[in-house]
Write an enzyme that holds these catalytic residues in place. Structure first.
Site, short mmCIF file in Angstrom:
data_model
loop_
_atom_site.label_atom_id
_atom_site.label_comp_id
_atom_site.label_asym_id
_atom_site.label_seq_id
_atom_site.Cartn_x
_atom_site.Cartn_y
_atom_site.Cartn_z
N GLY A 32 0.81 -1.21 0.00
CA GLY A 32 0.00 0.00 0.00
C GLY A 32 0.85 1.26 0.00
O GLY A 32 0.53 2.24 -0.68
N THR A 33 1.92 1.26 0.78
CA THR A 33 2.76 2.45 0.86
C THR A 33 3.32 2.81 -0.51
O THR A 33 3.30 3.97 -0.92
CB THR A 33 3.91 2.21 1.86
N GLN A 61 -7.69 0.00 3.27
CA GLN A 61 -8.56 -0.57 4.30
C GLN A 61 -9.97 -0.90 3.78
O GLN A 61 -10.82 -1.34 4.55
CB GLN A 61 -8.68 0.39 5.50
N HIS A 91 -1.55 -7.65 2.44
CA HIS A 91 -1.49 -8.19 3.80
C HIS A 91 -2.65 -7.73 4.68
O HIS A 91 -2.81 -8.19 5.80
CB HIS A 91 -0.15 -7.88 4.46
N THR A 140 11.83 -7.03 -11.30
CA THR A 140 11.27 -8.37 -11.42
C THR A 140 10.11 -8.53 -10.44
O THR A 140 10.23 -8.23 -9.27
CB THR A 140 12.36 -9.43 -11.15
N CYS A 186 1.32 6.42 23.27
CA CYS A 186 1.75 7.41 24.26
C CYS A 186 2.77 6.78 25.17
O CYS A 186 2.54 5.73 25.74
CB CYS A 186 0.59 7.95 25.06
C1 PLP Z 1 -5.18 3.45 4.94
C2 PLP Z 1 -3.83 2.83 4.72
N1 PLP Z 1 -3.07 3.22 3.68
C3 PLP Z 1 -1.87 2.68 3.43
C4 PLP Z 1 -1.32 1.71 4.25
C5 PLP Z 1 0.05 1.16 3.96
O1 PLP Z 1 -0.01 -0.13 3.39
P1 PLP Z 1 1.21 -1.13 3.45
O2 PLP Z 1 1.32 -1.58 4.88
O3 PLP Z 1 0.84 -2.26 2.55
O4 PLP Z 1 2.42 -0.42 2.98
C6 PLP Z 1 -2.08 1.26 5.34
C7 PLP Z 1 -1.53 0.22 6.24
O5 PLP Z 1 -1.25 0.43 7.41
C8 PLP Z 1 -3.34 1.84 5.58
O6 PLP Z 1 -4.09 1.45 6.63
#
Ligand code: PLP
Lengths: 390, 387
Positions: free
Chosen positions: A71-72, A181, A203, A239, A328
């Site tokens: 996702g990142t 999400q 994941h 790859t 925290c």
């Molecule tokens: C809303 C949202 N965007 C992006 C990510 C990032 O995804 P990834 O962990 O696959 O890099 C997450 C994961 O924590 C997420 O909850």
């Protein structure tokens, strides 16, 4: 006593079938999809099949799916890819105050590079205000990025209305939805939203770590993040991680087959947990939208007068795993930007815990969790020298 | 070609009668530090020479630069006992390519008096040879940008340029054995480092209150011990759960004395543990006046719980000095990780800053200190942590 895993917003336990497929591919089908011999062709077929599975959930074309490492990376590719490609058209980006760090920190970086970013505020349930969005849109706006389902409080943004608004005012601005999400959890008809880009991650849906995807609507051009071969049409060279991508496809198919039932089940579990807590006399607040209105798998609760992290540890000792709503520590209090954006006051901030569910959870677990919370709070209150309930 | 490293030790060479003992301790620590590298250590009047594989020279120097007692290290080249060969080597060591300029000096020594050229002559001849090859360089005996050392030994000559500083101090183990109270904060690992520097072999005790503190703070303490083990080879870590003790204190004693009473229990446990393990002193990261529990009155009240010697190596240091040392040793990055004993649950809002000893002792009567100490030690977990 078996563990109870309630941290499915962070990551999920992979399906058994997913684990098997991924290891079988590593053992038997290790070819490079770019190779021209039979091994390469077999590997390429795996990618095609996975692409079909993802495309089906998004109701889009297969060739619009670009696989990434997660996702990142999908979010980075969407934001930076669009910003760098279209900076000649304008330098303005709109997003919200409750994005995931992979979007927020991309925006901060782009600001350093001369872009202007508007961070839309949200109301006390985490919804963006369409009027504010309308006011923020201007002719220099090249991209709007919206988190579909918030990972901390489960707010589902009205992505269809947002898309309609953007495209009616400013058809040339690209519209990205961070669906990490929401993917395979609730319906995601990306075309109907008039979106251009959509991110997802394996994941979070019982797939493996290390795979994700960005949907890029046909005709939308992005600047790649790195240079290399012509994999993924040159948009994401390197790859391909075939075992993880194939397993991602399988996880998506398995989730898709169960989506409606699964969502109903998770709503039921959330409701059950809240009811059990009430019956046990536990005092709590719900952060974000009402449970039935939020995404099925997220429930964020505050226990007033309790330090969430300590309660979390007591649950951990009983093998119940949840996340703090806000990290925290004694040295650096680090309140969640999401809970801050919805206006929680200090007491509710520090007492917030996030429970996030999956199809592996069941009703009996909710009873055990409610019991454990009630017992934990009694213990903490006794230690703090107060009688429970006072 | 083989690698040759020259190791100098200072202080311990001065220790008169104890000198052999200190040298032996250093030699053993050096050998431990080099384990697995297949290097050989030779004593050479007041210094050690280490012979090893060329490919491992960097690793040898890196490991030895963390052995207490080592003052400095140099990578050494050898040449036969012939003037021409020495000249050639000297020029080679200055560098082959064009040099940007700068200054140098040659410093020759001649322990082997049968060599026909004297030290001042050698300085002049070798300096001339270097200048002939690198006209851009200057000789500067006061403040050179580098110095070439030449030493005429019995069988060959040794040449070296750069010195890598060692940590100095005394060989670990030479001064005795002590128990470090290791918290996971910035101070106590530095205190441990300073104690080791003065030749103490340490074991560490860490007090946690699982489940009120998390597993990550435990990992953090293990990582701190791994770091300290780089300076002493091996360290025994004892993990003691004090959650039960905290609950007892909370239930039976005045809230403002909670921290003092807990510290007193920690001292008792440390003392009992030291007796079991044959350790002679306690080492803490306390320094005067930083936090409420570190006023003179608090220290008196805490120290009163034990009859053991408590060493406080940081007593005279400012926070900035401690942080600078933590950065130097590498513990800082570990200590600032957010997962620590973040459980502020038991912390009273207003801890007593100047507790009177009589009041503390009286408050403590509500606790069965002996059985609390025993049960804490029974559930103790110990592990050996190696570099
Ligand atoms: C809303 C949202 N965007 C992006 C990510 C990032 O995804 P990834 O962990 O696959 O890099 C997450 C994961 O924590 C997420 O909850």
């Amino acid at each position: 006593m078996a563990e109870i895993y309630l941290d499915n917003s962070a990551t999920t336990r992979p399906f058994e079938e997913v684990i098997e497929l991924q290891s079988r591919i590593q053992r038997e089908n290790y070819g490079n999809p770019s190779s021209i011999h039979a091994r390469g062709v077999a590997a390429e077929k795996l990618l095609d099949e996975a692409r079909r599975s993802i495309a089906q959930l998004l109701q889009c074309r297969e060739e619009e799916i670009c696989f990434t490492s997660g996702g990142t990376e999908a979010n980075n590719l969407a934001l930076k890819g669009a910003a760098y490609r279209w900076r000649r058209r304008g330098n303005h980006i709109i997003t919200t105050q409750i994005e995931h760090p992979s979007v927020l920190n991309c925006c901060r970086r782009l600001e350093e590079e001369g872009f202007t970013v508007t961070y839309l505020p949200v109301d006390e349930q985490g919804y963006v205000d369409l009027e504010q969005l309308e006011r923020a849109l201007r002719k220099e706006t090249i991209l709007v990025s919206i988190i579909h389902v918030n990972n901390e409080i489960g707010t589902i943004q009205p992505v269809e209305k947002i898309g309609a608004l953007i495209k009616s005012r400013h058809p040339r601005a690209l519209y990205h939805v961070d669906g990490v999400q929401s993917f395979a959890k609730i319906p995601t008809p990306v075309q109907r939203w008039q979106a251009d880009l959509y991110s997802c991650s394996a994941h979070k849906i019982h797939g493996p770590k290390g795979a994700g995807a960005l949907w890029v609507r046909k005709g939308v051009s992005l600047q790649p993040l790195f240079q290399g071969g012509d994999q993924e049409q040159g948009l994401r060279p390197g790859t391909e991680n075939t075992p993880a991508i194939a397993a991602f496809g399988l996880a998506a198919r398995l989730c898709a087959a169960q989506m409606a039932e699964n969502a109903a089940r998770l709503y039921h579990l959330k409701e059950k947990l809240c009811r059990e807590l009430e019956e046990a006399g536990v005092e709590f607040y719900i952060n974000g939208p009402p449970p039935a209105e939020a995404a099925p798998h997220v429930l964020n609760l505050s226990f007033p007068g309790i330090k969430a992290e300590v309660l979390l540890r007591l649950l951990e000792a009983r093998e119940i795993y949840v996340s703090p709503g806000s990290a925290c520590h004694s040295r650096r209090p680090d309140p969640s930007h999401v809970l801050t954006a919805i206006g929680l006051e200090e007491a509710r901030l520090s007492g917030a815990l996030r429970f996030s569910f999956s199809s592996f959870n069941d009703e009996e677990e909710m009873e055990r969790v409610a019991e454990a919370i009630a017992a934990g709070i009694r213990e903490l209150k006794a230690l703090a020298g107060r009688r429970p309930g006072q | 070609m083989a690698a040759l490293v020259l190791l100098r030790y200072g202080e311990i060479a001065l220790k008169g009668k104890n000198r052999r003992f200190f040298e032996q301790a250093l030699l053993e620590n050096v050998k431990t530090a080099l384990k697995g590298l297949g290097a050989r250590v030779v004593r050479l009047h007041g210094r050690f020479l280490i012979y090893g594989e060329e490919a491992e020279e960097d690793a040898i120097i890196r490991r030895l630069s963390r052995v207490f007692g080592v003052v400095s290290l140099s990578s050494v080249k050898t040449a036969p006992l012939e003037l021409e060969a020495i000249k050639e080597k000297a020029v080679e060591m200055v560098g082959s390519g064009p040099l940007p300029g700068g200054s140098f000096k040659v410093e020759a020594r001649r322990p082997n008096k049968s060599f026909p050229v004297t030290s001042p002559e050698l300085n002049r001849i070798l300096g001339g040879a270097i200048l002939a090859r690198h006209p851009g360089l200057k000789v500067d005996v006061e403040n050179p940008s580098f110095c070439l050392f030449v030493e005429i030994g019995a069988k060959e000559s040794y040449l070296y340029r750069d010195q890598v500083p060692g940590p100095g101090g005394l060989p670990v183990g030479a001064s005795g054995q002590a128990l470090l109270l290791l918290s996971g904060g910035i101070d106590s690992p530095v205190a441990g480092w300073m104690a080791m520097k003065r030749g103490l072999r340490l074991e560490a005790v860490h007090y946690h209150s699982y489940p009120f503190t998390g597993l990550r703070s435990r990992e953090k303490v293990i990582d701190l011990c791994r770091l300290l083990a780089q300076y002493c080879g091996r360290l025994e870590l004892h993990l003691v759960n004090v959650a039960g003790i905290q609950k007892e204190i909370q239930a039976h004693c005045p809230a403002d004395l909670g921290i003092i009473l807990l510290r007193r229990m920690m001292m008792r446990i440390a003392e009992a543990l030291s007796r079991q393990r044959g350790l002679q002193a306690l080492v803490t990261g306390e320094s005067l006046g930083q936090v409420a529990s570190q006023t003179l009155e608090s220290m008196i009240a805490i120290e009163n719980a034990t009859s053991m010697l408590i060493l406080r190596p940081l007593l005279g240091m400012d926070k900035q000095e401690i942080v600078a040392l933590a950065r130097k040793t590498g513990s800082y990055e570990i200590s600032i990780r957010p997962y620590e004993d973040c459980c502020t649950l038991f912390l009273p809002r207003h801890p007593a800053t100047r507790p009177r000893l009589e009041r503390v002792i009286q408050a403590e009567e509500a606790l069965d200190t002996r059985s609390l100490t025993e049960s804490a030690l029974e559930s103790m977990e110990s592990m050996a942590i190696e570099d």
